[in-house]
Design an enzyme around this catalytic site. Structure first.
Site, PDB file in Angstrom:
ATOM      1  N   THR A  88       0.856  -1.192   0.000  1.00 32.77           N
ATOM      2  CA  THR A  88       0.000   0.000   0.000  1.00 32.77           C
ATOM      3  C   THR A  88       0.897   1.248   0.000  1.00 32.77           C
ATOM      4  OG1 THR A  88      -0.020  -0.183   2.402  1.00 32.77           O
ATOM      5  CG2 THR A  88      -1.962  -1.042   1.221  1.00 32.77           C
ATOM      6  N   LYS A 210      -0.702   0.497  13.898  1.00 33.35           N
ATOM      7  CA  LYS A 210       0.363   0.237  12.929  1.00 33.35           C
ATOM      8  C   LYS A 210       0.972   1.531  12.386  1.00 33.35           C
ATOM      9  CE  LYS A 210       3.154  -1.478  10.138  1.00 33.35           C
ATOM     10  NZ  LYS A 210       3.761  -2.702   9.815  1.00 33.35           N
ATOM     11  N   ARG A 217       8.976   5.334  14.572  1.00 31.39           N
ATOM     12  CA  ARG A 217      10.361   4.981  14.206  1.00 31.39           C
ATOM     13  C   ARG A 217      10.933   6.032  13.258  1.00 31.39           C
ATOM     14  NH1 ARG A 217      13.948   0.935  14.562  1.00 31.39           N
ATOM     15  NH2 ARG A 217      15.197   0.262  12.784  1.00 31.39           N
ATOM     16  N   GLY A 261      14.794   4.388   3.734  1.00 30.38           N
ATOM     17  CA  GLY A 261      14.117   3.754   2.593  1.00 30.38           C
ATOM     18  C   GLY A 261      13.188   2.643   3.033  1.00 30.38           C
ATOM     19  N   CYS A 264       7.991   0.573   4.119  1.00 28.07           N
ATOM     20  CA  CYS A 264       7.168   0.778   5.333  1.00 28.07           C
ATOM     21  C   CYS A 264       7.341   2.199   5.838  1.00 28.07           C
ATOM     22  CB  CYS A 264       7.635  -0.147   6.456  1.00 28.07           C
ATOM     23  SG  CYS A 264       7.549  -1.859   6.115  1.00 28.07           S
ATOM     24  N   ARG A 411      26.984   5.582   6.221  1.00 29.13           N
ATOM     25  CA  ARG A 411      26.375   4.561   7.103  1.00 29.13           C
ATOM     26  C   ARG A 411      27.324   4.153   8.231  1.00 29.13           C
ATOM     27  NH1 ARG A 411      21.069   4.824   6.962  1.00 29.13           N
ATOM     28  NH2 ARG A 411      20.375   4.904   4.808  1.00 29.13           N
TER      29      ARG A 411
HETATM   30  N1  SAJ Z   1      17.436   3.528   9.309  1.00 27.89           N
HETATM   31  C1  SAJ Z   1      18.252   4.583   9.706  1.00 27.89           C
HETATM   32  N2  SAJ Z   1      18.601   4.682  11.017  1.00 27.89           N
HETATM   33  C2  SAJ Z   1      18.170   3.779  11.950  1.00 27.89           C
HETATM   34  C3  SAJ Z   1      17.327   2.717  11.521  1.00 27.89           C
HETATM   35  C4  SAJ Z   1      16.981   2.616  10.204  1.00 27.89           C
HETATM   36  O1  SAJ Z   1      18.660   5.423   8.899  1.00 27.89           O
HETATM   37  O2  SAJ Z   1      18.537   3.895  13.121  1.00 27.89           O
HETATM   38  C5  SAJ Z   1      17.043   3.434   7.911  1.00 27.89           C
HETATM   39  C6  SAJ Z   1      17.458   2.131   7.252  1.00 27.89           C
HETATM   40  O3  SAJ Z   1      18.740   2.235   6.682  1.00 27.89           O
HETATM   41  C7  SAJ Z   1      16.378   1.957   6.182  1.00 27.89           C
HETATM   42  C8  SAJ Z   1      15.155   2.606   6.811  1.00 27.89           C
HETATM   43  O4  SAJ Z   1      15.633   3.442   7.863  1.00 27.89           O
HETATM   44  O5  SAJ Z   1      16.725   2.655   5.013  1.00 27.89           O
HETATM   45  C9  SAJ Z   1      14.144   1.626   7.388  1.00 27.89           C
HETATM   46  O6  SAJ Z   1      14.865   0.739   8.175  1.00 27.89           O
HETATM   47  P1  SAJ Z   1      14.102  -0.202   9.273  1.00 27.89           P
HETATM   48  O7  SAJ Z   1      15.170  -0.815  10.115  1.00 27.89           O
HETATM   49  O8  SAJ Z   1      13.027   0.552   9.919  1.00 27.89           O
HETATM   50  O9  SAJ Z   1      13.529  -1.415   8.420  1.00 27.89           O
HETATM   51  P2  SAJ Z   1      12.114  -1.597   7.725  1.00 27.89           P
HETATM   52  O10 SAJ Z   1      11.809  -0.528   6.783  1.00 27.89           O
HETATM   53  O11 SAJ Z   1      12.103  -2.983   7.228  1.00 27.89           O
HETATM   54  O12 SAJ Z   1      11.081  -1.439   8.922  1.00 27.89           O
HETATM   55  C10 SAJ Z   1      10.450  -2.573   9.432  1.00 27.89           C
HETATM   56  C11 SAJ Z   1       9.198  -2.073  10.105  1.00 27.89           C
HETATM   57  N3  SAJ Z   1       8.398  -3.207  10.453  1.00 27.89           N
HETATM   58  C12 SAJ Z   1       7.111  -3.206  10.064  1.00 27.89           C
HETATM   59  O13 SAJ Z   1       6.616  -2.316   9.428  1.00 27.89           O
HETATM   60  C13 SAJ Z   1       6.333  -4.393  10.440  1.00 27.89           C
HETATM   61  C14 SAJ Z   1       9.531  -1.304  11.377  1.00 27.89           C
HETATM   62  O14 SAJ Z   1       8.333  -1.082  12.116  1.00 27.89           O
HETATM   63  C15 SAJ Z   1      10.473  -2.074  12.245  1.00 27.89           C
HETATM   64  O15 SAJ Z   1      10.789  -1.293  13.402  1.00 27.89           O
HETATM   65  C16 SAJ Z   1      11.733  -2.357  11.458  1.00 27.89           C
HETATM   66  O16 SAJ Z   1      11.350  -3.216  10.347  1.00 27.89           O
HETATM   67  C17 SAJ Z   1      12.761  -3.089  12.312  1.00 27.89           C
HETATM   68  O17 SAJ Z   1      12.866  -2.725  13.496  1.00 27.89           O
HETATM   69  O18 SAJ Z   1      13.476  -3.923  11.737  1.00 27.89           O
END
Ligand code: SAJ
Length: 439
Positions: A88, A210, A217, A261, A264, A411
């Site tokens: 979505t 959600k 985050r 990125g 979500c 990073r």
């Molecule tokens: N990122 C940062 N700094 C951080 C953490 C992440 O720049 O401290 C960036 C990552 O590089 C990436 C983006 O944010 O580009 C998203 O990263 P993410 O770790 O949030 O991973 P996602 O997008 O897979 O988020 C999912 C989400 N889960 C669901 O929607 C069910 C999120 O709620 C979770 O918290 C996250 O996974 C997780 O914790 O792994």
């Protein structure tokens, strides 16, 4: 319940379908992508990336006949429960959700679903969507009435790449049902999926759970990014500060980086804002989103500043970008910050080569699986993703291969000590290293 259909064989739908099948319920996975359907029916997981346990699980439930996949909704006609796990996205040009996949799935389900079945949406949606669009589309297509002829519910997915099965089988879930009977059916099926707590709420509350979870985050990451820019401006190492701040148990400063990125986090703030339908505008959260969206531009600023200090002609140089996926150890390039960075560099005449050993195709960049091709003869190397492979790179070897030794570490892949010892010129986001670090 004898049969469950899961619509959307993506990184959410596949483990959901496989775990339900593994609980002994005949399960059918439905998707429009024939390649995915065929892969699943041959017992294979069709998505790249590191997912512990998923291959064995799929092989087992396809092998014993409890799970099969199809492109034909007719084959799922007699399902007692439908679970929708389609993407979505949010259209930031039109500033509205893109419900193409969701409405498509719902209309197909509406045309075959049987009376007495329960339709559950797991996809993330703006608050108010279940009692609005979803209910209306289903009733229009099926001629049935929600809450009378069929059950309707929202149970937002909470899986995280790299931990799909672990999350699915342990996390608590918000069970947003239209009525008591739907709550009962949802509690029964989700008890077969997770050992986590199942909390009965209304559908809108489940939608907010959600969208808040991910927007929260997004804002946490934006705080880290804003702090990092502050530290760069005044010459302080954010990571040193972060370690000390996080010793307070109620603090959890996140990591700054070259952007946020995935499919979500970048969209859920917009879905949340859309859901209030103008009754309230979450300005702080929207600003957080803008801070995170500014990070690829910040990386570009570091590159141009470094290039200027080194007398680089950025219109005649080679830039090697390491990392295209949105997250380390993943092949998913949706909303990749690297794509945003490359787009911003289009104005320059420089040669840009992007490396990512997880990504096998992307029309928007010149992509290579050869690290040497990305690094050899380059004037700038930009670390955009913290893949494990990059952490083992030898900075002295990189320096030897480069034409001009400028590294932008977006990073925090390399330690400041190693960078300083490498005699490379560099910027790392948040390390407070002004150009006085240049030799
Ligand atoms: N990122 C940062 N700094 C951080 C953490 C992440 O720049 O401290 C960036 C990552 O590089 C990436 C983006 O944010 O580009 C998203 O990263 P993410 O770790 O949030 O991973 P996602 O997008 O897979 O988020 C999912 C989400 N889960 C669901 O929607 C069910 C999120 O709620 C979770 O918290 C996250 O996974 C997780 O914790 O792994």
């Amino acid at each position: 319940m004898n049969k469950v259909a899961v619509v959307g064989m993506g990184y959410v739908g596949i483990p959901v379908a496989a775990i339900i099948a593994d609980s002994g319920i005949s399960t059918i996975g439905v998707d429009i992508d024939e390649r995915k359907v065929d892969s699943i029916n041959s017992g294979k997981y069709p998505i790249e990336g590191f997912e512990p346990g998923i291959e064995e699980l799929i092989e087992r439930v396809v092998g014993n006949g409890m799970l099969k996949a199809t492109v034909d909704y007719e084959q799922a006609r007699d399902s007692d429960i439908w679970m929708i796990c389609v993407q979505t996205p949010f259209d930031t040009l039109e500033m509205r959700p893109n419900f193409k996949a969701l409405s498509g799935a719902i209309k197909e389900i509406g045309s075959v679903m049987k009376k007495g079945s329960v339709v559950i949406v797991e996809s993330t949606i703006p608050p108010g969507t279940m009692s609005g669009d979803v209910k209306r589309w289903l009733e229009e297509e099926s001629g049935l009435i929600a809450g009378e002829d069929f059950g309707l519910g929202h149970c937002p997915e909470r899986v995280m790449p790299g931990r799909l099965i672990d999350n699915l089988t342990s996390y608590g879930r918000a069970i947003g049902g239209i009525d008591e009977e739907t709550h009962r059916v949802m509690s029964e099926i989700y008890a077969k999926i997770t050992s986590g707590k199942l909390t009965k709420v209304d559908m809108k509350t489940a939608e907010v759970v959600k969208t808040f979870e991910n927007t929260y985050r997004d804002a946490e990451i934006a705080i880290a990014n804003d702090f990092a820019k502050y530290c760069d401006a005044i010459g302080v190492d954010f990571f040193e500060v972060r370690d000390m701040v996080n010793t307070v148990e109620s603090r959890n400063l996140h990591f700054p980086g070259g952007g946020v990125g995935g499919h979500c986090i970048p969209k859920d703030t917009w879905l949340l804002a859309h859901g209030s339908r103008g009754k309230y505008v979450p300005e702080f959260l929207i600003k957080s989103r803008e801070v995170n969206d500014s990070m690829p531009g910040y990386v570009l600023g570091l590159m141009t500043e470094g290039g200027k200090r080194l007398g680089l002609d950025l219109n005649n140089c080679k830039v090697g970008i390491l990392g295209l996926s949105y997250l380390e150890e993943s092949d998913d390039i949706r909303n990749s910050p690297t794509l945003s960075l490359v787009e911003k560099m289009e104005g320059f005449g420089c040669e840009i080569i992007v490396h990512d050993h997880y990504v096998d195709r992307c029309e928007d960049v010149v992509l290579t699986e050869s690290l040497d091709e990305a690094i050899d003869g380059s004037d700038v190397v930009i670390m955009m993703v913290a893949h494990n492979l990059y952490k083992s790179l030898n900075l002295s070897e990189i320096k030897e291969k480069m034409r001009t030794p400028l590294i932008i570490d977006a990073r925090n892949v390399f330690s400041i000590k190693d960078l300083r010892n490498s005699e490379l010129d560099y910027f790392s986001i948040g390390r407070g290293n002004s150009f006085s670090d240049f030799q």
